[in-house]
Design an enzyme around this catalytic site. Structure first.
Site, PDB file in Angstrom:
ATOM      1  N   GLU A 136       0.792  -1.228   0.000  1.00 32.67           N
ATOM      2  CA  GLU A 136       0.000   0.000   0.000  1.00 32.67           C
ATOM      3  C   GLU A 136       0.829   1.285   0.000  1.00 32.67           C
ATOM      4  O   GLU A 136       0.540   2.210   0.755  1.00 32.67           O
ATOM      5  CB  GLU A 136      -0.922  -0.030   1.215  1.00 32.67           C
ATOM      6  CG  GLU A 136      -0.219   0.022   2.601  1.00 32.67           C
ATOM      7  CD  GLU A 136       0.200  -1.327   3.175  1.00 32.67           C
ATOM      8  OE1 GLU A 136       0.405  -2.283   2.389  1.00 32.67           O
ATOM      9  OE2 GLU A 136       0.325  -1.422   4.412  1.00 32.67           O
ATOM     10  N   HIS A 183      -8.013  -4.319  -1.151  1.00 32.94           N
ATOM     11  CA  HIS A 183      -7.254  -4.357   0.106  1.00 32.94           C
ATOM     12  C   HIS A 183      -6.268  -3.181   0.182  1.00 32.94           C
ATOM     13  O   HIS A 183      -6.244  -2.446   1.172  1.00 32.94           O
ATOM     14  CB  HIS A 183      -6.517  -5.697   0.199  1.00 32.94           C
ATOM     15  CG  HIS A 183      -5.708  -5.859   1.442  1.00 32.94           C
ATOM     16  ND1 HIS A 183      -6.185  -6.485   2.571  1.00 32.94           N
ATOM     17  CD2 HIS A 183      -4.442  -5.478   1.733  1.00 32.94           C
ATOM     18  CE1 HIS A 183      -5.252  -6.478   3.502  1.00 32.94           C
ATOM     19  NE2 HIS A 183      -4.170  -5.871   3.027  1.00 32.94           N
ATOM     20  N   GLU A 184      -5.475  -3.004  -0.872  1.00 29.57           N
ATOM     21  CA  GLU A 184      -4.463  -1.929  -0.834  1.00 29.57           C
ATOM     22  C   GLU A 184      -5.128  -0.555  -0.805  1.00 29.57           C
ATOM     23  O   GLU A 184      -4.657   0.355  -0.126  1.00 29.57           O
ATOM     24  CB  GLU A 184      -3.481  -2.056  -2.002  1.00 29.57           C
ATOM     25  CG  GLU A 184      -2.765  -3.414  -2.122  1.00 29.57           C
ATOM     26  CD  GLU A 184      -2.208  -3.968  -0.822  1.00 29.57           C
ATOM     27  OE1 GLU A 184      -1.841  -3.167   0.072  1.00 29.57           O
ATOM     28  OE2 GLU A 184      -2.158  -5.207  -0.674  1.00 29.57           O
ATOM     29  N   HIS A 211      -6.075   0.299   2.710  1.00 28.33           N
ATOM     30  CA  HIS A 211      -4.959   0.759   3.555  1.00 28.33           C
ATOM     31  C   HIS A 211      -4.786   2.284   3.511  1.00 28.33           C
ATOM     32  O   HIS A 211      -4.150   2.849   4.406  1.00 28.33           O
ATOM     33  CB  HIS A 211      -3.649   0.121   3.103  1.00 28.33           C
ATOM     34  CG  HIS A 211      -3.337  -1.203   3.736  1.00 28.33           C
ATOM     35  ND1 HIS A 211      -3.295  -1.388   5.102  1.00 28.33           N
ATOM     36  CD2 HIS A 211      -3.003  -2.402   3.175  1.00 28.33           C
ATOM     37  CE1 HIS A 211      -2.963  -2.650   5.356  1.00 28.33           C
ATOM     38  NE2 HIS A 211      -2.784  -3.294   4.205  1.00 28.33           N
ATOM     39  N   GLU A 253      -3.759  -4.555   9.467  1.00 32.29           N
ATOM     40  CA  GLU A 253      -4.243  -5.579   8.540  1.00 32.29           C
ATOM     41  C   GLU A 253      -5.662  -6.055   8.840  1.00 32.29           C
ATOM     42  O   GLU A 253      -6.437  -6.318   7.923  1.00 32.29           O
ATOM     43  CB  GLU A 253      -3.259  -6.749   8.478  1.00 32.29           C
ATOM     44  CG  GLU A 253      -1.875  -6.360   7.928  1.00 32.29           C
ATOM     45  CD  GLU A 253      -1.884  -5.758   6.514  1.00 32.29           C
ATOM     46  OE1 GLU A 253      -2.903  -5.903   5.799  1.00 32.29           O
ATOM     47  OE2 GLU A 253      -0.869  -5.137   6.140  1.00 32.29           O
ATOM     48  N   ASP A 301       9.676 -10.183   9.675  1.00 31.58           N
ATOM     49  CA  ASP A 301       9.496 -11.002   8.468  1.00 31.58           C
ATOM     50  C   ASP A 301       9.194 -12.451   8.837  1.00 31.58           C
ATOM     51  O   ASP A 301       8.438 -13.134   8.146  1.00 31.58           O
ATOM     52  CB  ASP A 301      10.751 -10.976   7.591  1.00 31.58           C
ATOM     53  CG  ASP A 301      10.930  -9.644   6.878  1.00 31.58           C
ATOM     54  OD1 ASP A 301       9.914  -8.950   6.658  1.00 31.58           O
ATOM     55  OD2 ASP A 301      12.084  -9.315   6.543  1.00 31.58           O
ATOM     56  N   TYR A 342      -4.186 -10.674  10.016  1.00 30.98           N
ATOM     57  CA  TYR A 342      -5.238 -10.414   9.035  1.00 30.98           C
ATOM     58  C   TYR A 342      -6.550 -11.057   9.475  1.00 30.98           C
ATOM     59  O   TYR A 342      -7.585 -10.411   9.550  1.00 30.98           O
ATOM     60  CB  TYR A 342      -4.857 -11.010   7.660  1.00 30.98           C
ATOM     61  CG  TYR A 342      -3.679 -10.356   6.981  1.00 30.98           C
ATOM     62  CD1 TYR A 342      -2.376 -10.618   7.396  1.00 30.98           C
ATOM     63  CD2 TYR A 342      -3.856  -9.493   5.901  1.00 30.98           C
ATOM     64  CE1 TYR A 342      -1.287 -10.034   6.767  1.00 30.98           C
ATOM     65  CE2 TYR A 342      -2.763  -8.903   5.257  1.00 30.98           C
ATOM     66  CZ  TYR A 342      -1.486  -9.179   5.698  1.00 30.98           C
ATOM     67  OH  TYR A 342      -0.415  -8.603   5.073  1.00 30.98           O
TER      68      TYR A 342
HETATM   69  N1  BES Z   1       1.086  -4.394   3.741  1.00 25.69           N
HETATM   70  C1  BES Z   1       0.854  -5.703   3.222  1.00 25.69           C
HETATM   71  C2  BES Z   1       2.101  -6.384   2.707  1.00 25.69           C
HETATM   72  C3  BES Z   1       3.211  -6.490   3.731  1.00 25.69           C
HETATM   73  C4  BES Z   1       2.942  -6.818   5.049  1.00 25.69           C
HETATM   74  C5  BES Z   1       4.515  -6.313   3.346  1.00 25.69           C
HETATM   75  C6  BES Z   1       3.980  -6.912   5.968  1.00 25.69           C
HETATM   76  C7  BES Z   1       5.547  -6.415   4.266  1.00 25.69           C
HETATM   77  C8  BES Z   1       5.280  -6.715   5.578  1.00 25.69           C
HETATM   78  C9  BES Z   1      -0.190  -5.669   2.111  1.00 25.69           C
HETATM   79  O1  BES Z   1      -1.204  -4.738   2.324  1.00 25.69           O
HETATM   80  C10 BES Z   1      -0.891  -7.003   2.087  1.00 25.69           C
HETATM   81  O2  BES Z   1      -1.452  -7.349   3.083  1.00 25.69           O
HETATM   82  N2  BES Z   1      -0.848  -7.700   0.957  1.00 25.69           N
HETATM   83  C11 BES Z   1      -1.540  -8.961   0.803  1.00 25.69           C
HETATM   84  C12 BES Z   1      -2.846  -8.711   0.096  1.00 25.69           C
HETATM   85  C13 BES Z   1      -3.963  -9.639   0.490  1.00 25.69           C
HETATM   86  C14 BES Z   1      -4.232  -9.665   1.969  1.00 25.69           C
HETATM   87  C15 BES Z   1      -5.231  -9.273  -0.252  1.00 25.69           C
HETATM   88  C16 BES Z   1      -0.639  -9.889   0.003  1.00 25.69           C
HETATM   89  O3  BES Z   1       0.489  -9.482  -0.328  1.00 25.69           O
HETATM   90  O4  BES Z   1      -1.009 -11.008  -0.260  1.00 25.69           O
HETATM   91 ZN    ZN Z   2      -2.470  -5.323   3.954  1.00 26.17          ZN
END
Ligand code: BES
Ligand code: ZN
Length: 615
Positions: free
Chosen positions: A269, A293-294, A297, A316, A373, A381
């Site tokens: 996002e 989703h994005e 955010h 999340e 990580d 989520y």
């Molecule tokens: N912000 C996250 C991705 C992220 C989280 C990157 C933690 C680094 C550390 C992003 O908004 C996300 O949740 N992406 C999901 C989308 C899905 C939940 C629809 C993905 O990448 O799968």
């Molecule tokens: Zn997210």
């Protein structure tokens, strides 16, 4: 005393208000030569020392208001990096500002950056650079107070080779020939809205763009712009729906950038410029929840941010809640219920992989000495969503609870919050229903590992067909296999096919004869939708179908979205006969992989850091 377990920076003594970045992207050496001016406000009298987060940076000089300042780098921590201690040549009083200027260079192995060779791009002619700062990687690109509790605006000037284009998580502010080098162009950006450091983002490559709405363009290499423009054509509809739910969109532009296949997430996002995996370009609108989703955010995460990564569920969980409210507006309540069922299953998967007693399955985990990580999973989520949905039911339904979410966003916009802040506002907003709120088992929801204390009863209208078909396969004897037909899946939507495969992955492996028959009648090998393909290939490997192993490893390496790549590698690794093959394929691809993905897959496959592809 720092209260963010993931940062060394001293943010109770001072806070950063603005960053002014001057970057020169050097594709020959894979480094960014940079200068950052941080506008820092003192929070105490006699303030003269501060600590910034850095990781693998070469610090060249530091000055304060133009006077040179003493600095020293502390010991390197494995994932937090190296504290940069700066002593100012003067003292500030509380409320005063100082401009701290750091001249530095990034490392070729910066964990926020992936440098791609021309061969790794679609166009094959130009190199490519992209960043991914969330959660704690910004410090490998910019020395800063790398904690989501700190919010600042930023301005940037980026010098790149003249055949390339730079974009950032900000509004574009013009470009000019680089006066220092006539082979380069300088791109300028401004981000006037205060935001946490993890939302700083940059991409440099042979990029093109196309308009897809009044405030939106798609960006990618030229090979993908048309496909991307088609795939993301509903962006403005989703933005309007989100504004109807959550309030005005404050970031001006909402662009989408489609990255090369090694981008480790589905979406990110970054303000004004969502990053998206190219695995969304399958011509299947069932993947559009990633953009919903994005977009969400823009309110939960970017406007209201988690104060530390221990409160990541606030980002999340609320974002999944909003994402599904957008789904509800566009597709109906039954669709939201169906997505919630899938989410509960994803939560179960994470709890199973981590173990039901693992403290990382708490809604609010302790992250002292835990690499964010490695803590990442569906828990924030989906446990977050389940809690919000449970409260929705208790408080009077979706409209009533959305009233709270919107008010929470207004209340905490432009700031960073803890779960305690959120909860106390919940009790304030629903002051007439405090007795009901007091019956919630808060300790179980927030601080206890495993599945939540309450399982919401979701409506199964759209899930029933998936459940029925999966049960037919599970119960089928060999002599029943002839009853399956192409038609079984023809009547399912992509969403339902994904759910059907998820259900099978939750059971004991089917006999190999069954999955072979499934391929014969449904031809799932031909599906290009990544969410379908990924589950299908896992199912095949789980059932010990050897022919699926090369396909699973191909998918694990041709794209690098961690949600797919890690489970695919793991699945092959746990097929004893192919364990070594999995390791071998990983080692052969490691150098071309994203640094974070490579590190996590290495851990999953129990590969030692010293093992190289030549061994
Ligand atoms: N912000 C996250 C991705 C992220 C989280 C990157 C933690 C680094 C550390 C992003 O908004 C996300 O949740 N992406 C999901 C989308 C899905 C939940 C629809 C993905 O990448 O799968
Ligand atoms: Zn997210």
């Amino acid at each position: 005393m720092s209260s963010d377990p993931c940062s060394f920076s001293s943010f109770t003594r001072c806070v950063t208000k603005h960053l002014n970045l001057t970057l020169l992207v050097d594709f020959d050496r894979h480094v960014i030569k940079a200068k950052v001016e941080l506008t820092v406000e003192a929070l105490e009298d006699r303030f003269s020392a501060l600590t910034l987060d850095t990781k693998d940076l070469k610090v060249i000089s530091v000055s304060a208001n133009g006077q040179s300042a003493r600095f020293s780098l502390g010991p390197k921590h494995s994932f937090k990096g190296t504290p940069l201690d700066i002593t100012l040549p003067f003292e500030l009083s509380r409320g005063q500002h100082v401009i701290v200027e750091v001249t530095y260079e990034t490392s070729p192995s910066a964990s926020a950056l992936q440098w791609l060779t021309p061969e790794q791009t679609a166009g094959k002619k130009q190199p490519y650079l992209f960043s991914q700062c969330q959660a704690h990687h910004c410090r490998s690109m910019v020395p800063c107070q790398d904690s989501p509790s700190i919010k600042h605006s930023y301005y940037a000037q980026v010098s790149v080779p003249k055949d390339l284009v730079a974009v950032m998580s900000a509004v574009r502010d013009g470009q000019e020939a680089d006066p220092q080098d006539n082979n380069r162009i300088i791109y300028r950006f401004r981000q006037p809205v205060p935001m946490p450091s993890y939302l700083i983002a940059i991409v440099v490559g042979a990029l093109e763009s196309r308009e897809i709405g009044p405030r939106s363009r798609v960006w990618s290499e030229k090979e993908f712009v048309d496909k991307a423009a088609f795939e993301f054509s509903e962006t403005e509809t989703m933005l309007k729906t989100a504004e109807g739910l959550a309030g005005p969109y404050v970031w001006g532009q909402y662009d989408i950038l489609v990255l090369p296949p090694s981008f480790p997430y589905g979406g990110m996002e970054n303000p004004c410029l969502t990053f998206a995996t190219p695995t969304l370009l399958a011509g299947d609108k069932s993947l559009s929840n990633v953009i919903a989703h994005e977009i969400s955010h823009s309110w939960t995460g970017n406007l209201v941010s988690n104060k530390t990564w221990e409160h990541f569920w606030l980002n999340e969980g609320h974002t999944v809640y909003l994402e599904r409210m957008i789904g509800r507006s566009l597709e109906g309540e039954a669709f939201r219920q169906f997505k919630a069922i899938g989410g509960w299953k994803d939560l179960q998967d994470s709890v199973n992989t981590f173990g039901a007693n693992n403290p990382l399955t708490n809604l609010i985990p302790r992250l002292q000495d835990v690499n964010p990580d490695e803590a990442f999973s569906s828990v924030p989520y989906e446990k977050g969503f389940a809690l919000l949905y449970h409260l929705e039911e208790l408080m009077g339904g979706p409209e009533v609870f959305m009233g709270f979410v919107k008010s929470y966003i207004q209340m905490f916009a432009y700031s960073s919050v803890t779960s305690e802040d959120w909860k106390s506002y919940l009790f304030t907003y629903f002051k007439d229903k405090v007795d009901v709120l007091n019956k919630v088992d808060w300790n179980a929801w927030m601080f206890t590992p495993g599945m939540p204390p309450v399982k919401p009863q979701y409506d199964t209208t759209l899930a029933d067909a998936c459940i029925a078909l999966s049960q037919r396969w599970i119960k089928a004897k060999d002599q029943d296999l002839s009853s399956f037909q192409d038609h079984d899946v023809k009547v399912l939507s992509s969403h339902q096919l994904i759910e059907f495969l998820s259900l099978l992955l939750h059971e004991d492996p089917l006999p190999l004869t069954h999955v072979k028959k499934m391929q014969e009648v449904y031809d799932l090998n031909a599906f290009m939708n990544s969410e379908i393909r990924f589950r299908w290939l896992r199912l095949c490997v789980r059932c010990r179908w050897e022919e699926a192993v090369p396909m699973a490893l191909k998918m694990a390496t041709e794209q690098g979205r961690m949600k797919f790549t890690r489970p695919l590698f793991r699945e092959v690794f746990y097929f004893e006969k192919y364990q070594e093959k999995a390791v071998q394929v990983f080692l052969a691809h490691r150098a071309a992989m994203h640094p974070v993905t490579a590190a996590l897959v290495a851990k999953d496959l129990k590969v030692d850091a010293s093992q190289t592809s030549s061994l």
